[in-house]
Design an enzyme around this catalytic site. Structure first.
Site, PDB file in Angstrom:
ATOM      1  N   THR A  15       0.802  -1.220   0.000  1.00  0.00           N
ATOM      2  CA  THR A  15       0.000   0.000   0.000  1.00  0.00           C
ATOM      3  C   THR A  15       0.838   1.274   0.000  1.00  0.00           C
ATOM      4  O   THR A  15       0.306   2.367  -0.183  1.00  0.00           O
ATOM      5  CB  THR A  15      -0.950   0.024   1.212  1.00  0.00           C
ATOM      6  OG1 THR A  15      -0.179  -0.142   2.411  1.00  0.00           O
ATOM      7  CG2 THR A  15      -1.978  -1.099   1.112  1.00  0.00           C
ATOM      8  N   GLN A  18       6.243   3.187  -2.921  1.00  0.00           N
ATOM      9  CA  GLN A  18       7.229   2.353  -3.599  1.00  0.00           C
ATOM     10  C   GLN A  18       6.693   0.939  -3.840  1.00  0.00           C
ATOM     11  O   GLN A  18       6.898   0.358  -4.911  1.00  0.00           O
ATOM     12  CB  GLN A  18       8.523   2.295  -2.787  1.00  0.00           C
ATOM     13  CG  GLN A  18       9.282   3.604  -2.738  1.00  0.00           C
ATOM     14  CD  GLN A  18       9.776   4.045  -4.101  1.00  0.00           C
ATOM     15  OE1 GLN A  18      10.233   3.230  -4.902  1.00  0.00           O
ATOM     16  NE2 GLN A  18       9.680   5.334  -4.374  1.00  0.00           N
ATOM     17  N   LYS A  41      -4.163  -2.387   6.952  1.00  0.00           N
ATOM     18  CA  LYS A  41      -4.680  -2.028   5.615  1.00  0.00           C
ATOM     19  C   LYS A  41      -5.419  -3.194   4.962  1.00  0.00           C
ATOM     20  O   LYS A  41      -5.728  -3.144   3.771  1.00  0.00           O
ATOM     21  CB  LYS A  41      -3.525  -1.588   4.711  1.00  0.00           C
ATOM     22  CG  LYS A  41      -2.671  -0.448   5.267  1.00  0.00           C
ATOM     23  CD  LYS A  41      -3.430   0.840   5.329  1.00  0.00           C
ATOM     24  CE  LYS A  41      -2.562   1.959   5.921  1.00  0.00           C
ATOM     25  NZ  LYS A  41      -1.384   2.264   5.103  1.00  0.00           N
ATOM     26  N   GLU A 210      32.923  -6.113  -5.381  1.00  0.00           N
ATOM     27  CA  GLU A 210      33.479  -4.822  -5.010  1.00  0.00           C
ATOM     28  C   GLU A 210      34.391  -5.010  -3.804  1.00  0.00           C
ATOM     29  O   GLU A 210      34.372  -6.057  -3.152  1.00  0.00           O
ATOM     30  CB  GLU A 210      32.377  -3.811  -4.701  1.00  0.00           C
ATOM     31  CG  GLU A 210      31.444  -4.227  -3.584  1.00  0.00           C
ATOM     32  CD  GLU A 210      30.270  -3.265  -3.433  1.00  0.00           C
ATOM     33  OE1 GLU A 210      29.925  -2.948  -2.281  1.00  0.00           O
ATOM     34  OE2 GLU A 210      29.694  -2.838  -4.447  1.00  0.00           O
ATOM     35  N   HIS A 247      28.621   1.163  -0.397  1.00  0.00           N
ATOM     36  CA  HIS A 247      27.995   0.149   0.440  1.00  0.00           C
ATOM     37  C   HIS A 247      28.679   0.034   1.801  1.00  0.00           C
ATOM     38  O   HIS A 247      29.876   0.262   1.933  1.00  0.00           O
ATOM     39  CB  HIS A 247      28.047  -1.215  -0.259  1.00  0.00           C
ATOM     40  CG  HIS A 247      27.068  -1.323  -1.378  1.00  0.00           C
ATOM     41  ND1 HIS A 247      27.323  -2.067  -2.503  1.00  0.00           N
ATOM     42  CD2 HIS A 247      25.837  -0.799  -1.559  1.00  0.00           C
ATOM     43  CE1 HIS A 247      26.294  -2.005  -3.331  1.00  0.00           C
ATOM     44  NE2 HIS A 247      25.380  -1.231  -2.772  1.00  0.00           N
TER      45      HIS A 247
END
Length: 293
Positions: A15, A18, A41, A210, A247
């Site tokens: 809801t 996003q 909801k 990474e 990160h």
């Protein structure tokens, strides 16, 4: 973890802005979203999807294979436990900045109950032509298309760039797995490599790593045993020591987690490590994987 079009999905936080936006994008990609869950909801319908107060309530009426969480950091623990205790087998935790103690509690509960967790701080999963779970642009034909190359990435943005380069080079993807950029993760680089190695639709693996931590070095030991070719790109190799880059997990302390240690480990395991993502298609071709794959 790989989610296909056969898996049924519940969206926690449907809801919200996003949650509702990305639920519609996921449905465009073929994802089978059967329910939403937002406390207080229940009874609403969003984008044609029924909403329940909890995953436990939704599970009374729907078979739920996967839950994807669009919830705030401090709500993530309760939402994740709701899904785990409702018997959901796969959990995609998109949320960033979840307290570490909450992450550890969720992962312990998940391990006890047999739920696999992706994330936190993940961009999600894509199987082009079948499903997309999360916030990756699986609907974009210039970024994702069906193929035989599996991609795993700690970074969603770098993963998107690599996927774009693959399609531009004539390749398609069998699956994309975004493991997330936090130090504590439910799915590691090694876990994702194993999943793609076991996937019959995957002929080659692209590993996007990474600096920081030891996940790429750990995965390299497994890569050395694989028959499927592996191409890798390691971001942040020029970053200064002891400085976090993007990160939370991308920090180098001493010699551990450096770009050089990761490149050396992966190269020693037989992987081809490229300097920039645009070199990945050429590297795949050199390993005998044609652009049609």
């Amino acid at each position: 973890m790989i989610v296909t079009g056969r898996d049924t999905v519940v969206v926690q936080g449907l809801t919200g802005r996003q949650g509702s936006f990305w639920a519609e994008r996921m449905v465009e990609c073929g994802t089978s979203i059967v329910a939403g869950a937002s406390p207080g909801k229940g009874g609403r319908v969003v984008a044609g999807i029924p909403v329940y107060d909890s995953v436990a309530d939704a599970a009374l009426e729907h078979e739920l294979d996967v839950s994807v969480l669009f919830v705030p950091p401090l709500a993530a623990k309760a939402a994740a436990l709701d899904a785990i205790r409702a018997g959901v087998g796969k959990l995609v935790l998109l949320t960033e900045h979840v307290p570490y103690q909450d992450v550890m509690y969720v992962l312990a509960e998940a391990a006890e109950r047999g739920t696999r967790v992706l994330g936190p701080n993940t961009a999600g999963l894509v199987v082009p032509g079948e499903s997309s779970v999360g916030i990756m642009p699986g609907f974009a034909a210039n970024i994702f298309r069906p193929g035989r190359v599996g991609v795993l990435s700690r970074s969603g943005s770098l993963g998107t760039l690599v996927a774009l380069n693959l399609v531009g080079g004539g390749y398609g993807q069998s699956a994309f797995i975004g493991i997330g950029g936090d130090p504590i993760l439910g799915t590691t680089t090694l876990d994702a490599v194993r999943a793609l190695d076991a996937d019959d639709r995957t002929d080659a693996v692209v590993l996007v790593g990474e600096i920081g931590g030891g996940m790429e070095e750990e995965a390299a030991e497994y890569v050395a045993t694989m028959t499927k070719p592996v191409v890798a790109f390691v971001a942040g190799r020029s970053a200064p020591p002891d400085r976090r880059m993007g990160h939370a997990g991308a920090i180098v302390s001493g010699s551990r987690g450096t770009g050089k240690s990761k490149v050396d480990a992966l190269t020693g395991a037989g992987a081809t490590v490229v300097d920039v993502p645009s070199q990945i298609p050429e590297a795949l071709c050199a390993k005998g994987i044609s652009p049609a794959a």
